[in-house]
Design an enzyme around this catalytic site. Sequence first.
Site, PDB file in Angstrom:
ATOM      1  N   THR A  54       0.825  -1.209   0.000  1.00  0.00           N
ATOM      2  CA  THR A  54       0.000   0.000   0.000  1.00  0.00           C
ATOM      3  C   THR A  54       0.863   1.265   0.000  1.00  0.00           C
ATOM      4  O   THR A  54       1.996   1.250   0.517  1.00  0.00           O
ATOM      5  CB  THR A  54      -0.909  -0.005   1.252  1.00  0.00           C
ATOM      6  OG1 THR A  54      -1.423   1.305   1.454  1.00  0.00           O
ATOM      7  CG2 THR A  54      -0.157  -0.395   2.515  1.00  0.00           C
ATOM      8  N   GLU A  60       0.374   3.545   1.883  1.00  0.00           N
ATOM      9  CA  GLU A  60       0.404   4.033   3.264  1.00  0.00           C
ATOM     10  C   GLU A  60       1.751   3.791   3.937  1.00  0.00           C
ATOM     11  O   GLU A  60       2.039   4.375   4.982  1.00  0.00           O
ATOM     12  CB  GLU A  60      -0.751   3.422   4.082  1.00  0.00           C
ATOM     13  CG  GLU A  60      -2.083   3.779   3.463  1.00  0.00           C
ATOM     14  CD  GLU A  60      -3.295   3.513   4.329  1.00  0.00           C
ATOM     15  OE1 GLU A  60      -3.179   3.511   5.558  1.00  0.00           O
ATOM     16  OE2 GLU A  60      -4.389   3.328   3.743  1.00  0.00           O
ATOM     17  N   LYS A  90       2.217  -3.442   7.298  1.00  0.00           N
ATOM     18  CA  LYS A  90       2.411  -3.634   5.852  1.00  0.00           C
ATOM     19  C   LYS A  90       3.858  -3.305   5.460  1.00  0.00           C
ATOM     20  O   LYS A  90       4.454  -3.985   4.626  1.00  0.00           O
ATOM     21  CB  LYS A  90       1.441  -2.758   5.051  1.00  0.00           C
ATOM     22  CG  LYS A  90      -0.019  -3.136   5.173  1.00  0.00           C
ATOM     23  CD  LYS A  90      -0.340  -4.513   4.604  1.00  0.00           C
ATOM     24  CE  LYS A  90      -0.275  -4.566   3.095  1.00  0.00           C
ATOM     25  NZ  LYS A  90      -0.697  -5.913   2.583  1.00  0.00           N
TER      26      LYS A  90
HETATM   27  P1  NAD Z   1     -10.111  -6.925   2.641  1.00  0.00           P
HETATM   28  O1  NAD Z   1     -10.048  -6.610   4.096  1.00  0.00           O
HETATM   29  O2  NAD Z   1     -11.343  -6.613   1.871  1.00  0.00           O
HETATM   30  O3  NAD Z   1      -9.838  -8.495   2.439  1.00  0.00           O
HETATM   31  C1  NAD Z   1      -8.833  -9.184   3.137  1.00  0.00           C
HETATM   32  C2  NAD Z   1      -9.052 -10.679   2.907  1.00  0.00           C
HETATM   33  O4  NAD Z   1      -7.984 -11.391   3.565  1.00  0.00           O
HETATM   34  C3  NAD Z   1     -10.367 -11.219   3.477  1.00  0.00           C
HETATM   35  O5  NAD Z   1     -10.978 -12.095   2.555  1.00  0.00           O
HETATM   36  C4  NAD Z   1      -9.913 -11.987   4.725  1.00  0.00           C
HETATM   37  O6  NAD Z   1     -10.769 -13.071   5.054  1.00  0.00           O
HETATM   38  C5  NAD Z   1      -8.544 -12.459   4.309  1.00  0.00           C
HETATM   39  N1  NAD Z   1      -7.661 -12.718   5.450  1.00  0.00           N
HETATM   40  C6  NAD Z   1      -7.435 -11.900   6.517  1.00  0.00           C
HETATM   41  N2  NAD Z   1      -6.594 -12.498   7.366  1.00  0.00           N
HETATM   42  C7  NAD Z   1      -6.262 -13.698   6.832  1.00  0.00           C
HETATM   43  C8  NAD Z   1      -5.420 -14.755   7.236  1.00  0.00           C
HETATM   44  N3  NAD Z   1      -4.750 -14.702   8.399  1.00  0.00           N
HETATM   45  N4  NAD Z   1      -5.308 -15.839   6.439  1.00  0.00           N
HETATM   46  C9  NAD Z   1      -5.995 -15.915   5.268  1.00  0.00           C
HETATM   47  N5  NAD Z   1      -6.821 -14.951   4.854  1.00  0.00           N
HETATM   48  C10 NAD Z   1      -6.943 -13.854   5.619  1.00  0.00           C
HETATM   49  O7  NAD Z   1      -8.834  -6.218   2.010  1.00  0.00           O
HETATM   50  P2  NAD Z   1      -8.655  -5.503   0.593  1.00  0.00           P
HETATM   51  O8  NAD Z   1      -9.132  -4.109   0.692  1.00  0.00           O
HETATM   52  O9  NAD Z   1      -9.149  -6.387  -0.473  1.00  0.00           O
HETATM   53  O10 NAD Z   1      -7.060  -5.440   0.514  1.00  0.00           O
HETATM   54  C11 NAD Z   1      -6.313  -6.523  -0.025  1.00  0.00           C
HETATM   55  C12 NAD Z   1      -4.838  -6.202   0.064  1.00  0.00           C
HETATM   56  O11 NAD Z   1      -4.552  -5.006  -0.648  1.00  0.00           O
HETATM   57  C13 NAD Z   1      -4.351  -5.961   1.490  1.00  0.00           C
HETATM   58  O12 NAD Z   1      -3.086  -6.563   1.618  1.00  0.00           O
HETATM   59  C14 NAD Z   1      -4.243  -4.458   1.604  1.00  0.00           C
HETATM   60  O13 NAD Z   1      -3.233  -4.098   2.507  1.00  0.00           O
HETATM   61  C15 NAD Z   1      -3.877  -4.082   0.179  1.00  0.00           C
HETATM   62  N6  NAD Z   1      -4.300  -2.734  -0.256  1.00  0.00           N
HETATM   63  C16 NAD Z   1      -5.605  -2.344  -0.116  1.00  0.00           C
HETATM   64  C17 NAD Z   1      -5.992  -1.098  -0.583  1.00  0.00           C
HETATM   65  C18 NAD Z   1      -7.437  -0.647  -0.486  1.00  0.00           C
HETATM   66  O14 NAD Z   1      -7.733   0.508  -0.831  1.00  0.00           O
HETATM   67  N7  NAD Z   1      -8.371  -1.480  -0.072  1.00  0.00           N
HETATM   68  C19 NAD Z   1      -5.053  -0.243  -1.180  1.00  0.00           C
HETATM   69  C20 NAD Z   1      -3.735  -0.685  -1.310  1.00  0.00           C
HETATM   70  C21 NAD Z   1      -3.361  -1.934  -0.841  1.00  0.00           C
HETATM   71  P1  TYD Z   2     -10.483   4.499   4.532  1.00  0.00           P
HETATM   72  O1  TYD Z   2     -11.460   4.098   3.481  1.00  0.00           O
HETATM   73  O2  TYD Z   2     -10.542   3.881   5.866  1.00  0.00           O
HETATM   74  O3  TYD Z   2      -9.040   4.307   3.868  1.00  0.00           O
HETATM   75  P2  TYD Z   2      -7.561   4.779   4.408  1.00  0.00           P
HETATM   76  O4  TYD Z   2      -7.675   5.337   5.756  1.00  0.00           O
HETATM   77  O5  TYD Z   2      -6.797   3.507   4.394  1.00  0.00           O
HETATM   78  O6  TYD Z   2      -7.095   5.783   3.405  1.00  0.00           O
HETATM   79  O7  TYD Z   2     -10.594   6.070   4.741  1.00  0.00           O
HETATM   80  C1  TYD Z   2     -10.407   6.964   3.663  1.00  0.00           C
HETATM   81  C2  TYD Z   2     -10.481   8.375   4.217  1.00  0.00           C
HETATM   82  O8  TYD Z   2     -11.812   8.622   4.674  1.00  0.00           O
HETATM   83  C3  TYD Z   2      -9.578   8.595   5.404  1.00  0.00           C
HETATM   84  O9  TYD Z   2      -9.046   9.919   5.352  1.00  0.00           O
HETATM   85  C4  TYD Z   2     -10.504   8.470   6.597  1.00  0.00           C
HETATM   86  C5  TYD Z   2     -11.829   8.972   6.059  1.00  0.00           C
HETATM   87  N1  TYD Z   2     -13.042   8.367   6.647  1.00  0.00           N
HETATM   88  C6  TYD Z   2     -14.067   9.183   7.163  1.00  0.00           C
HETATM   89  O10 TYD Z   2     -13.966  10.415   7.149  1.00  0.00           O
HETATM   90  N2  TYD Z   2     -15.164   8.578   7.691  1.00  0.00           N
HETATM   91  C7  TYD Z   2     -15.309   7.227   7.753  1.00  0.00           C
HETATM   92  O11 TYD Z   2     -16.336   6.734   8.276  1.00  0.00           O
HETATM   93  C8  TYD Z   2     -14.268   6.402   7.183  1.00  0.00           C
HETATM   94  C9  TYD Z   2     -14.381   4.913   7.216  1.00  0.00           C
HETATM   95  C10 TYD Z   2     -13.165   7.020   6.654  1.00  0.00           C
END
Ligand code: NAD
Ligand code: TYD
Length: 339
Positions: free
Chosen positions: A125, A127, A157
């Site tokens: 990420t 982040e 991460k």
């Molecule tokens: P999510 O929380 O929607 O899904 C995570 C999945 O991992 C779930 O299906 C959960 O059951 C599984 N999981 C959790 N712990 C586990 C374990 N111990 N063993 C096996 N499975 C397990 O997450 P997401 O938003 O799809 O993110 C996926 C990846 O992408 C993560 O590594 C996250 O750090 C990264 N990422 C997410 C974003 C975003 O905006 N969502 C952005 C950049 C990177």
């Molecule tokens: P989020 O979707 O949790 O992603 P990340 O913190 O990993 O970027 O949040 C996106 C932005 O939105 C973050 O600045 C926090 C803000 N936020 C709110 O203002 N209200 C909410 O209820 C949530 C979940 C996030």
Amino acid sequence: MTIIVTGGAGFIGSNFIFYMLGKYSNYRVICLDRLTYAGNLSTLKQVMDHPNFRFVKADICDRDAVYQLFEQEHPDIVVNFAAESHVDRSIDQPDIFLHTNIIGTATLMDACRRYGIRRYHQVSTDEVYGDLPLDRPDLLFTEETPIRTSSPYSSSKASADLLTLAYHRTYDLPVTISRCSNNYGPYQFPEKLIPLMIVNALNDKPLPVYGKGLNVRDWLYVEDHCRAIDLILHKGHVGDIYNIGGHNEMRNIDIVKLICKHLGKSESLITYVADRKGHDMRYAIDPTKIFNELGWFPETTFADGIKKTIQWYLDNRAWWEDIISGEYQEYYAKIYGNR
Ligand code: NAD
Ligand code: TYD
């Protein structure tokens, strides 16, 4: 080609599975997922009977289960999406983040060393780079930006990224890492900003904006992220990190107002609540490397992506209504109850 996709019952992992099964008719895709609160088997309904798909319920930290799967399947590629992924939960309970995100990553890579692999890909990420000031729009995260994490989530991460690079240098494991900005799209769990606001607005519930809503994120449609990972797997340079970003910086408040507008809801639903602890101000990715080396750029504009996403939540009420009727209620009360 056999690919293990960990965390494939979650948001990005499931979209990646759909993308890969749709694109490569001769690839076998195995989803390994523990099915935490964020993993949902109903998400994978459309591929459960696909002849090239297999689902295995297991924890990436469970060494025996992971080794057993590698022994059975001898994967060519592992893409690790499995993680605890929500910053607010990491502030509430850091330990599970350290366990899954760090120990789980090491366990998967140990299996890769033991059984051999063509590629281990770590989904990371933006982040890990910390945050940027609002008054310096010229500053962007490049792959050379030092790691400077803020939350237990981003620290876990970053630790996983460092381990991934260490396994490459020490054991010559063929790894790649991608660091992506905020994703949005179908099947995102309604704890994250965009789906939470859509779901609350549809239920005429308050829209809780942290602080003043001025924090900036760089939003990318999930399919663009999946396409980038596919390119890195096939054409990326082993040992390298690739930033993936949408060139689409937006303030939280503007996103929430846009959602209200699309759904025909009043902005009076917006409620300013106490800020997140340690809240990162701005994320912004410089995706020049992946554009120059692999020709990747975001294909979905935010205007199109947000419309598609809102439509998906309108068309798939049963998916999210089921989620918010369960333990989600307790989560919501804990995070938002006294805010
Ligand atoms: P999510 O929380 O929607 O899904 C995570 C999945 O991992 C779930 O299906 C959960 O059951 C599984 N999981 C959790 N712990 C586990 C374990 N111990 N063993 C096996 N499975 C397990 O997450 P997401 O938003 O799809 O993110 C996926 C990846 O992408 C993560 O590594 C996250 O750090 C990264 N990422 C997410 C974003 C975003 O905006 N969502 C952005 C950049 C990177
Ligand atoms: P989020 O979707 O949790 O992603 P990340 O913190 O990993 O970027 O949040 C996106 C932005 O939105 C973050 O600045 C926090 C803000 N936020 C709110 O203002 N209200 C909410 O209820 C949530 C979940 C996030």
